[in-house]
Design a protein around this motif. Structure first.
Motif, PDB file in Angstrom:
ATOM      1  N   MET A  65      42.490  68.604  75.503  1.00  0.00           N
ATOM      2  CA  MET A  65      43.039  69.872  75.988  1.00  0.00           C
ATOM      3  C   MET A  65      44.532  69.753  76.292  1.00  0.00           C
ATOM      4  O   MET A  65      45.299  70.708  76.080  1.00  0.00           O
ATOM      5  N   SER A  66      44.957  68.593  76.779  1.00  0.00           N
ATOM      6  CA  SER A  66      46.386  68.369  77.030  1.00  0.00           C
ATOM      7  C   SER A  66      47.181  68.473  75.742  1.00  0.00           C
ATOM      8  O   SER A  66      48.252  69.109  75.689  1.00  0.00           O
ATOM      9  N   LEU A  67      46.656  67.865  74.687  1.00  0.00           N
ATOM     10  CA  LEU A  67      47.327  67.925  73.381  1.00  0.00           C
ATOM     11  C   LEU A  67      47.336  69.354  72.834  1.00  0.00           C
ATOM     12  O   LEU A  67      48.320  69.788  72.226  1.00  0.00           O
ATOM     13  N   ALA A  68      46.226  70.082  73.050  1.00  0.00           N
ATOM     14  CA  ALA A  68      46.144  71.457  72.559  1.00  0.00           C
ATOM     15  C   ALA A  68      47.177  72.348  73.249  1.00  0.00           C
ATOM     16  O   ALA A  68      47.879  73.134  72.598  1.00  0.00           O
ATOM     17  N   TYR A  69      47.292  72.217  74.571  1.00  0.00           N
ATOM     18  CA  TYR A  69      48.286  73.012  75.305  1.00  0.00           C
ATOM     19  C   TYR A  69      49.705  72.579  74.954  1.00  0.00           C
ATOM     20  O   TYR A  69      50.626  73.407  74.930  1.00  0.00           O
ATOM     21  N   LEU A  70      49.879  71.292  74.702  1.00  0.00           N
ATOM     22  CA  LEU A  70      51.199  70.807  74.295  1.00  0.00           C
ATOM     23  C   LEU A  70      51.606  71.429  72.964  1.00  0.00           C
ATOM     24  O   LEU A  70      52.755  71.858  72.795  1.00  0.00           O
ATOM     25  N   ALA A  71      50.659  71.504  72.023  1.00  0.00           N
ATOM     26  CA  ALA A  71      50.940  72.110  70.722  1.00  0.00           C
ATOM     27  C   ALA A  71      51.239  73.602  70.881  1.00  0.00           C
ATOM     28  O   ALA A  71      52.192  74.129  70.285  1.00  0.00           O
ATOM     29  N   LEU A  72      50.431  74.289  71.719  1.00  0.00           N
ATOM     30  CA  LEU A  72      50.666  75.712  71.954  1.00  0.00           C
ATOM     31  C   LEU A  72      52.026  75.932  72.604  1.00  0.00           C
ATOM     32  O   LEU A  72      52.785  76.831  72.210  1.00  0.00           O
ATOM     33  N   GLY A  73      52.358  75.103  73.595  1.00  0.00           N
ATOM     34  CA  GLY A  73      53.640  75.232  74.269  1.00  0.00           C
ATOM     35  C   GLY A  73      54.818  74.976  73.343  1.00  0.00           C
ATOM     36  O   GLY A  73      55.832  75.674  73.404  1.00  0.00           O
ATOM     37  N   ALA A  74      54.668  73.986  72.456  1.00  0.00           N
ATOM     38  CA  ALA A  74      55.752  73.668  71.524  1.00  0.00           C
ATOM     39  C   ALA A  74      55.992  74.820  70.550  1.00  0.00           C
ATOM     40  O   ALA A  74      57.142  75.204  70.287  1.00  0.00           O
ATOM     41  N   LEU A  75      54.909  75.380  70.011  1.00  0.00           N
ATOM     42  CA  LEU A  75      55.042  76.496  69.062  1.00  0.00           C
ATOM     43  C   LEU A  75      55.613  77.733  69.753  1.00  0.00           C
ATOM     44  O   LEU A  75      56.436  78.451  69.195  1.00  0.00           O
ATOM     45  N   TRP A  76      55.154  77.979  70.998  1.00  0.00           N
ATOM     46  CA  TRP A  76      55.655  79.135  71.741  1.00  0.00           C
ATOM     47  C   TRP A  76      57.145  78.985  72.050  1.00  0.00           C
ATOM     48  O   TRP A  76      57.926  79.935  71.867  1.00  0.00           O
ATOM     49  N   MET A  77      57.563  77.810  72.490  1.00  0.00           N
ATOM     50  CA  MET A  77      58.969  77.603  72.830  1.00  0.00           C
ATOM     51  C   MET A  77      59.849  77.656  71.590  1.00  0.00           C
ATOM     52  O   MET A  77      60.998  78.111  71.664  1.00  0.00           O
ATOM     53  N   LEU A  78      59.316  77.206  70.455  1.00  0.00           N
ATOM     54  CA  LEU A  78      60.084  77.288  69.214  1.00  0.00           C
ATOM     55  C   LEU A  78      60.379  78.743  68.871  1.00  0.00           C
ATOM     56  O   LEU A  78      61.519  79.103  68.526  1.00  0.00           O
ATOM     57  N   ALA A  79      59.336  79.591  68.967  1.00  0.00           N
ATOM     58  CA  ALA A  79      59.532  81.024  68.705  1.00  0.00           C
ATOM     59  C   ALA A  79      60.426  81.655  69.768  1.00  0.00           C
ATOM     60  O   ALA A  79      61.259  82.513  69.461  1.00  0.00           O
ATOM     61  N   TYR A  80      60.271  81.218  71.018  1.00  0.00           N
ATOM     62  CA  TYR A  80      61.059  81.750  72.140  1.00  0.00           C
ATOM     63  C   TYR A  80      62.543  81.448  71.941  1.00  0.00           C
ATOM     64  O   TYR A  80      63.398  82.325  72.107  1.00  0.00           O
ATOM     65  N   ILE A  81      62.849  80.210  71.590  1.00  0.00           N
ATOM     66  CA  ILE A  81      64.251  79.803  71.417  1.00  0.00           C
ATOM     67  C   ILE A  81      64.881  80.498  70.214  1.00  0.00           C
ATOM     68  O   ILE A  81      66.040  80.943  70.262  1.00  0.00           O
ATOM     69  N   ASN A  82      64.119  80.603  69.122  1.00  0.00           N
ATOM     70  CA  ASN A  82      64.655  81.221  67.908  1.00  0.00           C
ATOM     71  C   ASN A  82      64.918  82.711  68.070  1.00  0.00           C
ATOM     72  O   ASN A  82      65.712  83.290  67.320  1.00  0.00           O
ATOM     73  N   ASN A  83      64.235  83.344  69.034  1.00  0.00           N
ATOM     74  CA  ASN A  83      64.391  84.786  69.212  1.00  0.00           C
ATOM     75  C   ASN A  83      64.747  85.131  70.663  1.00  0.00           C
ATOM     76  O   ASN A  83      64.316  86.159  71.181  1.00  0.00           O
ATOM     77  N   TRP A  84      65.533  84.274  71.300  1.00  0.00           N
ATOM     78  CA  TRP A  84      65.797  84.437  72.724  1.00  0.00           C
ATOM     79  C   TRP A  84      66.542  85.726  73.047  1.00  0.00           C
ATOM     80  O   TRP A  84      66.436  86.251  74.152  1.00  0.00           O
ATOM     81  N   ARG A  85      67.284  86.273  72.090  1.00  0.00           N
ATOM     82  CA  ARG A  85      68.038  87.503  72.360  1.00  0.00           C
ATOM     83  C   ARG A  85      67.126  88.722  72.521  1.00  0.00           C
ATOM     84  O   ARG A  85      67.518  89.705  73.149  1.00  0.00           O
ATOM     85  N   SER A  86      65.934  88.670  71.934  1.00  0.00           N
ATOM     86  CA  SER A  86      65.027  89.825  71.994  1.00  0.00           C
ATOM     87  C   SER A  86      63.799  89.562  72.868  1.00  0.00           C
ATOM     88  O   SER A  86      62.798  90.252  72.768  1.00  0.00           O
ATOM     89  N   VAL A  87      63.874  88.541  73.736  1.00  0.00           N
ATOM     90  CA  VAL A  87      62.744  88.197  74.600  1.00  0.00           C
ATOM     91  C   VAL A  87      62.544  89.268  75.667  1.00  0.00           C
ATOM     92  O   VAL A  87      63.504  89.730  76.280  1.00  0.00           O
ATOM     93  N   MET A  88      61.278  89.660  75.863  1.00  0.00           N
ATOM     94  CA  MET A  88      60.931  90.649  76.887  1.00  0.00           C
ATOM     95  C   MET A  88      60.504  89.938  78.166  1.00  0.00           C
ATOM     96  O   MET A  88      60.137  88.772  78.151  1.00  0.00           O
ATOM     97  N   GLN A  89      60.513  90.676  79.274  1.00  0.00           N
ATOM     98  CA  GLN A  89      60.086  90.115  80.554  1.00  0.00           C
ATOM     99  C   GLN A  89      58.638  89.633  80.481  1.00  0.00           C
ATOM    100  O   GLN A  89      58.282  88.611  81.062  1.00  0.00           O
ATOM    101  N   LEU A  90      57.817  90.362  79.764  1.00  0.00           N
ATOM    102  CA  LEU A  90      56.415  89.993  79.602  1.00  0.00           C
ATOM    103  C   LEU A  90      56.277  88.614  78.963  1.00  0.00           C
ATOM    104  O   LEU A  90      55.404  87.824  79.332  1.00  0.00           O
TER     105      LEU A  90
END
Length: 307
Positions: free
Chosen positions: A31-56
């Motif tokens: 489960m630690s590895l699964a959340y790590l993978a989810l977090g990495a993919l989410w942060m990659l998308a977050y960083i690449n589109n940081w200008r259009s990030v919503m509060q949600l």
């Protein structure tokens, strides 16, 4: 007579973990590895589109981060227990608090998403205190249950004690579920009335995801009841860990679905609340209606949604 005092130490071939808990070690590692993978993919998308990030999406980031911390803390707690035979109160208590925080924030996030926060409405308005009160009550109830179950003990609680501690959590979970689907119904009706097809499609997929998770949860609760009734003498101890592990897997599945639906993209801003939405009536107690909303748009100096 002779009086002897002391303690006995029992060790299994794989370490000091009791047999019923031994499967938790590899489970929380995965489960630690699964959340790590989810977090990495989410942060990659977050960083690449940081200008259009919503509060949600910032709220989703917090939930994913709590999940990563929770799973890794439980894993190292069991690693330490397995290698030393002792379970430090501090580590286990920290894991319990993080776990309770993650469960509380996850439920609160689903609730405010269902209310249309950041999509249909800019703020929760008068509903904020109610959401915070329910969340605080749930955090206290689930923390109490988890502390009594995990901290300083390796055996199950008595049936009467478990019922006493589980009942408040179950009632508050029911309140969350009822409020979530009531809010979703209103949000879907608002989006359909405004003919906002992109947002409506998003919320329909979100509703379907939650509905499926509720059906699966009810089915699993039925299985848990059968499991406990049919195993009065704890003969199925090797499978007992699965009953608790399921809820962690289900939570990961729901969090993953939310991350997919609300992932940061260049097109994500089409789902964000805009001041044009203020032309419509969008809340019965949390925000202004009709003419007041028009004034909100017309007044250049007035503040918008929360930053």
């Amino acid at each position: 007579g002779v009086t002897i005092s002391g303690q006995t130490t029992w060790k299994n071939p794989g370490g000091y973990l009791p047999g019923m808990m031994s499967f938790n070690l590899p489970f929380f590692g995965i489960m630690s590895l699964a959340y790590l993978a989810l977090g990495a993919l989410w942060m990659l998308a977050y960083i690449n589109n940081w200008r259009s990030v919503m509060q949600l999406q910032n709220c989703i980031t917090v939930v994913v981060a709590l999940g990563m911390i929770e799973m890794s803390t439980w894993y190292f707690d069991y690693v330490n227990f397995n290698s030393t035979g002792f379970r430090p109160y501090g580590t286990t208590l920290f894991a319990v608090i993080i776990s309770s925080a993650r469960k509380t924030v996850s439920r609160s996030l689903v609730l405010v998403v269902s209310m249309g926060y950041g999509v249909v409405r800019p703020t929760l308005g008068g509903l904020t205190k109610k959401v915070l009160s329910l969340s605080a009550a749930y955090f206290v109830a689930t923390t109490t249950l988890d502390v009594m179950t995990n901290v300083g003990t390796i055996d199950d609680l008595t049936s009467s004690a478990r019922i006493f501690l589980v009942l408040p959590v179950a009632v508050l979970d029911a309140v969350f579920i009822l409020w979530i689907f009531t809010a979703l119904s209103k949000t879907l009706a608002q989006l359909q009335a405004r003919r906002q097809t992109a947002k409506l499609d998003l919320y329909r997929r979100f509703t379907n995801t939650l509905a499926i998770s509720v059906v699966i949860s009810v089915a699993w609760i039925g299985y848990e009841m059968w499991f406990k009734v049919s195993d009065a003498f704890n003969e199925k101890w090797e499978s007992d860990w699965v009953t608790a592990a399921f809820w962690h897997v289900l939570s990961l599945g729901i969090n993953t679905a939310i991350c997919i639906l609300w992932r940061p993209t260049d097109a994500a801003t089409q789902f964000a609340y805009s001041e044009l939405d203020a032309l419509d009536d969008w809340d019965e107690e949390g925000a202004p209606l009709g003419g007041v909303a028009m004034g909100h748009i017309g007044g250049g100096g007035g503040g918008g949604g929360r930053g």
